[in-house]
Design an enzyme around this catalytic site. Structure first.
Site, PDB file in Angstrom:
ATOM      1  N   ASP A 249     -40.846   7.535  12.217  1.00 53.76           N
ATOM      2  CA  ASP A 249     -40.341   6.454  13.060  1.00 53.76           C
ATOM      3  C   ASP A 249     -39.136   6.892  13.879  1.00 53.76           C
ATOM      4  O   ASP A 249     -38.537   7.945  13.626  1.00 53.76           O
ATOM      5  CB  ASP A 249     -39.940   5.254  12.196  1.00 53.76           C
ATOM      6  CG  ASP A 249     -41.151   4.512  11.648  1.00 53.76           C
ATOM      7  OD1 ASP A 249     -42.264   4.773  12.131  1.00 53.76           O
ATOM      8  OD2 ASP A 249     -40.968   3.682  10.732  1.00 53.76           O
ATOM      9  N   LYS A 271     -41.008   2.809  17.275  1.00 48.31           N
ATOM     10  CA  LYS A 271     -41.114   1.503  17.933  1.00 48.31           C
ATOM     11  C   LYS A 271     -39.761   1.139  18.522  1.00 48.31           C
ATOM     12  O   LYS A 271     -38.736   1.214  17.854  1.00 48.31           O
ATOM     13  CB  LYS A 271     -41.559   0.424  16.951  1.00 48.31           C
ATOM     14  CG  LYS A 271     -42.930   0.657  16.327  1.00 48.31           C
ATOM     15  CD  LYS A 271     -43.298  -0.508  15.425  1.00 48.31           C
ATOM     16  CE  LYS A 271     -44.644  -0.285  14.756  1.00 48.31           C
ATOM     17  NZ  LYS A 271     -44.591   0.793  13.772  1.00 48.31           N
ATOM     18  N   MET A 384     -31.569  -4.989  13.102  1.00 49.81           N
ATOM     19  CA  MET A 384     -32.175  -5.065  14.439  1.00 49.81           C
ATOM     20  C   MET A 384     -31.682  -6.274  15.233  1.00 49.81           C
ATOM     21  O   MET A 384     -32.456  -6.946  15.905  1.00 49.81           O
ATOM     22  CB  MET A 384     -33.704  -5.088  14.318  1.00 49.81           C
ATOM     23  CG  MET A 384     -34.272  -3.838  13.668  1.00 49.81           C
ATOM     24  SD  MET A 384     -36.041  -3.942  13.249  1.00 49.81           S
ATOM     25  CE  MET A 384     -35.980  -4.975  11.765  1.00 49.81           C
TER      26      MET A 384
END
Length: 478
Positions: A249, A271, A384
């Site tokens: 990731d 992502k 996030m």
């Protein structure tokens, strides 16, 4: 990496050492051990070199260094106490494109001499790039004490059987797995016990059992932690070295990715907001396909795979296809980053509970249980949440938290690029914009943020301590 680590064959090749003292003698001994034909240039040489010259083991030119001495040499070492001579040796060698080492002067070197752990044919070279030879020697001493001498016999045995194993097992991945399984098992124990004959018989028996079986694939779902390689678990490190392919990731730091086996295939599945290299469903199916091909697949995820890491979705797919898998927890960002920021997530005087939430949901909106989050005496950790920071702070204030509630945002926590901004729910969004913070970040809201002032301990090496914290006083107790 300032120098490319290589092993250079100098057997039966001419090599030159300039200098006649004790240091030069040590370099000559090392070259001779590697099978080189050694010449020494020095007006005078010590007794050790003189004896070697008298025996015809080395050639000796009893004169000052001249450029003509470089003719035909494949490697040169300058080991004099005259820096002008050393510099001339370096310059002349580089002009002729001959690898040259100047002892204790890395600026004049095109190669450097590492500290060596010799378990021939197994060799381990340790280098600090010329910055700290003493540290390299200390590490060598540690390795000398934990690597048995018998590993040399083990390496030699593997070498004797290498061609035969290749004939018996044509598939490269299957062959590599055979060696890894064999060398980590009873074979090594037999060699360490001095039972080399039994070890050879065991190797042949294992090969007979293995050659007709196609390797079964497996998936390792491994948490890479918040970014600092020192926070990896032992189990994670072991599986990272076994994998045939790694799917990683965006939050996996380059330092951690470099610790994966170097010949493993690498697939980026990062992502970012509105930019997914691979959709989650595609990642799930990729794990299945690679495992069905017999590969050992490392799914490397930042933090912990089961905390906002979608690890559950991935192993659901694996289980439905009967793919074997292992899960290795990692230190999640909440605990790792908070610890490196000096902010305890719980404290009996400030917070008796802690809640982890994500700053965006599956459809990209922020729709959290605001009344639950806006309670006193608890800590809220938001993953996030950078892009939605102003909305987060506004909603927490609207649902009952004072606008003076301490809040922190940490960028790239636990790493040498860590940056901390301390403020309040009222000030933090503006401070974050001024400082131009970028992901990955972690937001911590609650009275425990006040403890940072006294408990901060981690000083990133790349930052001046005074610039580590950008803070606005969130209250009189801070």
């Amino acid at each position: 990496m300032e120098f490319l680590p290589i092993f250079y064959s100098i057997k039966n090749k001419p090599c030159l050492v300039v200098g006649g003292g004790e240091v030069a003698a040590r370099k000559v001994a090392l070259l001779l051990e590697a099978g080189a034909r050694v010449s020494v240039v020095a007006p005078q040489i010590n007794s050790t070199l003189a004896e070697l010259a008298a025996q015809g083991v080395i050639a000796h030119w009893a004169e000052p260094f001249q450029s003509r001495h470089l003719h035909g040499q494949v490697l040169v070492i300058a080991a004099t106490d005259d820096q002008s001579v050393n510099r001339k040796v370096s310059e002349d060698s580089q002009q002729l494109r001959i690898p040259v080492n100047v002892v204790d002067n890395p600026d004049l070197c095109t190669f450097i001499m590492p500290s060596i752990v010799d378990r021939s044919p197994l060799l381990i070279a340790i280098s600090s790039g010329g910055q700290s030879p003493v540290l390299a020697r200390l590490l060598r001493a540690q390795l000398e004490s934990i690597i048995p001498v018998a590993y040399g016999r083990l390496a030699a045995m593997a070498g004797r059987f290498r061609a035969y194993v290749r004939q018996q097992i044509a598939h490269p991945d299957k062959r590599r797995q055979f060696w890894e399984n064999t060398l980590q098992g009873r074979l090594t124990e037999l060699v360490l016990a001095g039972k080399d004959k039994m070890a050879e018989e065991y190797l042949l028996q294992s090969l007979k059992q293995e050659k007709d079986h196609f390797p079964q694939g497996e998936v390792y779902l491994v948490g890479a932690g918040p970014g600092n390689p020192d926070l990896l678990t032992f189990r994670a490190m072991r599986l990272m070295q076994q994998a045939d392919v790694v799917i990683y990731d965006r939050l996996v730091s380059p330092e951690i990715l470099n610790m994966v086996r170097r010949d493993a295939a690498r697939i980026y599945a990062g992502k970012e907001r509105n930019r997914h290299t691979l959709q989650q469903e595609s990642i799930n199916q990729l794990l299945v396909r690679l495992a069905q091909e017999g590969k050992r697949v490392l799914r490397l995820k930042g933090g912990d795979p089961f905390i906002f890491g979608r690890g559950g979705e991935e192993i659901e797919t694996l289980a439905s296809h009967h793919i074997p898998f292992q899960v290795v927890p990692g230190i999640t960002a909440a605990s790792g980053v908070a610890a490196y920021a000096g902010i305890p997530l719980t404290h009996r005087d400030y917070a008796q509970s802690c809640i982890f939430v994500t700053g965006h949901l599956k459809d990209g909106t922020i729709d959290l249980d605001w009344p639950q989050l806006a309670r006193l005496n608890q800590t809220v950790v938001i993953y996030m949440g950078l892009l939605g920071l102003s909305v987060l702070c506004k909603q927490l204030i609207m649902h009952g938290l004072p606008d003076s509630t301490p809040a922190a945002i940490i960028q790239q926590g636990t790493t040498q690029k860590q940056k901390i901004v301390i403020g309040t729910l009222r000030t933090l969004p503006v401070q974050t914009e001024i400082e131009h913070l970028t992901p990955p970040t972690l937001i911590i809201v609650g009275e425990v943020v006040k403890l940072h002032q006294n408990l901060a301990w981690f000083e990133p090496a790349q930052q001046v301590p005074a610039a580590r914290i950008i803070a606005t006083n969130p209250g009189p107790d801070t």
